[in-house]
Design an enzyme around this catalytic site. Structure first.
Site, mmCIF file in Angstrom:
data_model
loop_
_atom_site.group_PDB
_atom_site.id
_atom_site.type_symbol
_atom_site.label_atom_id
_atom_site.label_comp_id
_atom_site.label_asym_id
_atom_site.label_seq_id
_atom_site.Cartn_x
_atom_site.Cartn_y
_atom_site.Cartn_z
ATOM 1 N N HIS A 251 0.821 -0.960 -0.056
ATOM 2 C CA HIS A 251 -0.003 -0.092 0.016
ATOM 3 C C HIS A 251 0.968 1.171 0.019
ATOM 4 C CE1 HIS A 251 -3.455 2.335 0.419
ATOM 5 N NE2 HIS A 251 -3.788 2.056 1.551
ATOM 6 N N HIS A 289 -2.301 -0.350 -13.100
ATOM 7 C CA HIS A 289 -2.952 -0.302 -12.141
ATOM 8 C C HIS A 289 -4.440 -1.044 -12.361
ATOM 9 C CE1 HIS A 289 -5.365 1.390 -8.605
ATOM 10 N NE2 HIS A 289 -4.504 1.787 -8.102
ATOM 11 N N ASP A 330 2.564 5.589 -7.825
ATOM 12 C CA ASP A 330 3.645 5.206 -6.991
ATOM 13 C C ASP A 330 4.902 5.889 -7.620
ATOM 14 O OD1 ASP A 330 2.098 4.161 -4.984
ATOM 15 O OD2 ASP A 330 1.603 2.491 -6.097
#
Length: 387
Positions: A251, A289, A330
């Site tokens: 995460h 994603h 990210d």
């Protein structure tokens, strides 16, 4: 002897798909009627209608459990929310495009939007000095834990009182990350703490990051915050649950994996680093994603605002060529922090401060629902001994 209404043990077990012990347990609990076989009193017969009813119920339960199990990991929605959604490859906060909001809004204004607009002009309460510890993450945990230890439960509180507490809590976490109590917008305070001038291009990039990662639907940390809130816990306790969940490598810790991948690419060359991971069936962190079949719009919006370091540009191009994957948030977050020469923990710091706005919004919404989140486990252990 068996008839259409009464069947033998082997047939009953076959129809139910259970062991003999389980069938006997159904009998002992009165769910299946049993009688002696007229042709052989040593044998038992089981009521076929009861077996059929149990088999139907098991079939339905299995279907429901399969749906529930699928919903846990990127599956079907499991609860209603008005806060955030991903639709058509885009991210929306209460119906407003998050990318457009990032052009002009601050984290504070987006936090108010996420929690329903309460507290637009409220004065925040006094804040204590942040915990005295050299590590940013530790300060964040200590700051939220100190609040969680004394703040009252959120259930039953007036919305405006919760709004004041929410605004204060967001500032408390920002103070912990910055290492000092400051005034002004959070993005400027963080920029100042990290050696960037407030109001400059670097501070504006931080502002955009904070807005774009403030919430992301029912992610793991938001769900953890909602579980805590469903018990009536304080907003700070719910935020602490979110922070604990965010800390995991799958995460909020994902940017560390991106950094490792980038280091491999810098040492071996992008093509070789990618090939090694593909041969070993390892992920390419920072790319692709599940919620976005194309580009992650948050990453695209950020990468348009700065120039990543050359090695990261090369890695981005190589992954696109080899795997056809676009950067996710990210990668963009780590690249932005590298471009701004921020501390190694800055990606996580930005993530946790921004996402706190979402945790609070989810906690407030869950509290308004007045429903305890308490799913059932699908037991797969040894057969119960009803002895």
């Amino acid at each position: 002897m068996p008839t259409a209404d009464w069947i033998a043990v082997d047939e009953a077990r076959t129809r139910l798909g259970v062991r003999a012990q389980t069938l006997y347990a159904y009998v002992s609990r009165g769910r299946v009627q049993v009688r002696a076989d007229p042709a052989d009193p040593r044998r038992s017969l089981y009521r076929a209608a009861d077996i059929a009813a149990l088999a139907l119920r098991k079939s339905r339960s299995r279907k429901v459990s399969e749906v529930a199990a699928g919903a846990i990991a990127w599956g079907e929605p499991v609860l209603a929310s008005e806060i955030t959604t991903v639709a058509g490859g885009r991210l929306f906060y209460r119906g407003r495009d998050a990318i457009r909001l990032a052009d002009s809004e601050t984290l504070e204004s987006v936090a108010r939007l996420l929690r329903g607009g309460h507290g637009a002009a409220l004065k925040r309460t006094e804040r204590p000095a942040p915990p005295d510890h050299p590590d940013m993450r530790t300060r964040a945990y200590l700051a939220l834990a100190a609040r969680a230890g004394g703040d009252p439960p959120a259930r039953g509180r007036h919305p405006l009182a919760l709004a004041v507490e929410a605004a204060t809590l967001l500032d408390v976490l920002a103070d912990a990350v910055a290492g000092e109590v400051g005034g002004g917008a959070i993005h400027n305070r963080l920029a100042l703490a990290w050696g960037l001038g407030p109001g400059g291009a670097g501070a504006d990039l931080i502002r955009r990051i904070l807005v774009l990662v403030a919430d992301h639907e029912l992610n793991a940390s938001a769900f953890a915050a909602r579980v805590a809130a469903s018990t009536g816990a304080s907003l700070s306790a719910s935020a602490l649950a979110g922070l604990a969940t965010l800390s995991g490598p799958r995460h909020g810790g994902a940017t560390a994996a991106v950094r490792t991948f980038a280091a491999e690419a810098a040492q071996l060359g992008p093509s070789q680093a990618i090939a090694n991971r593909l041969v070993e069936d390892r992920a390419l962190p920072g790319f692709g994603h599940p919620l976005y079949p194309g580009d992650d719009p948050r990453a695209a919006a950020l990468l348009d605002r700065f120039t990543p370091p050359p090695d990261l540009l090369a890695l981005r191009a190589a992954v696109q060529t080899f795997a056809g994957l676009a950067p996710n948030v990210d990668f963009a977050l780590m690249a932005a922090c590298e471009a701004l020469s921020l501390p190694p923990d800055a990606p996580f710091a930005l993530f946790c401060v921004a996402r706190c706005a979402g945790w609070i919004a989810h906690a407030i919404e869950q509290g308004q629902a007045d429903t305890l989140i308490r799913p059932r486990a699908r037991y797969v252990g040894p057969e119960p001994d009803f002895g």
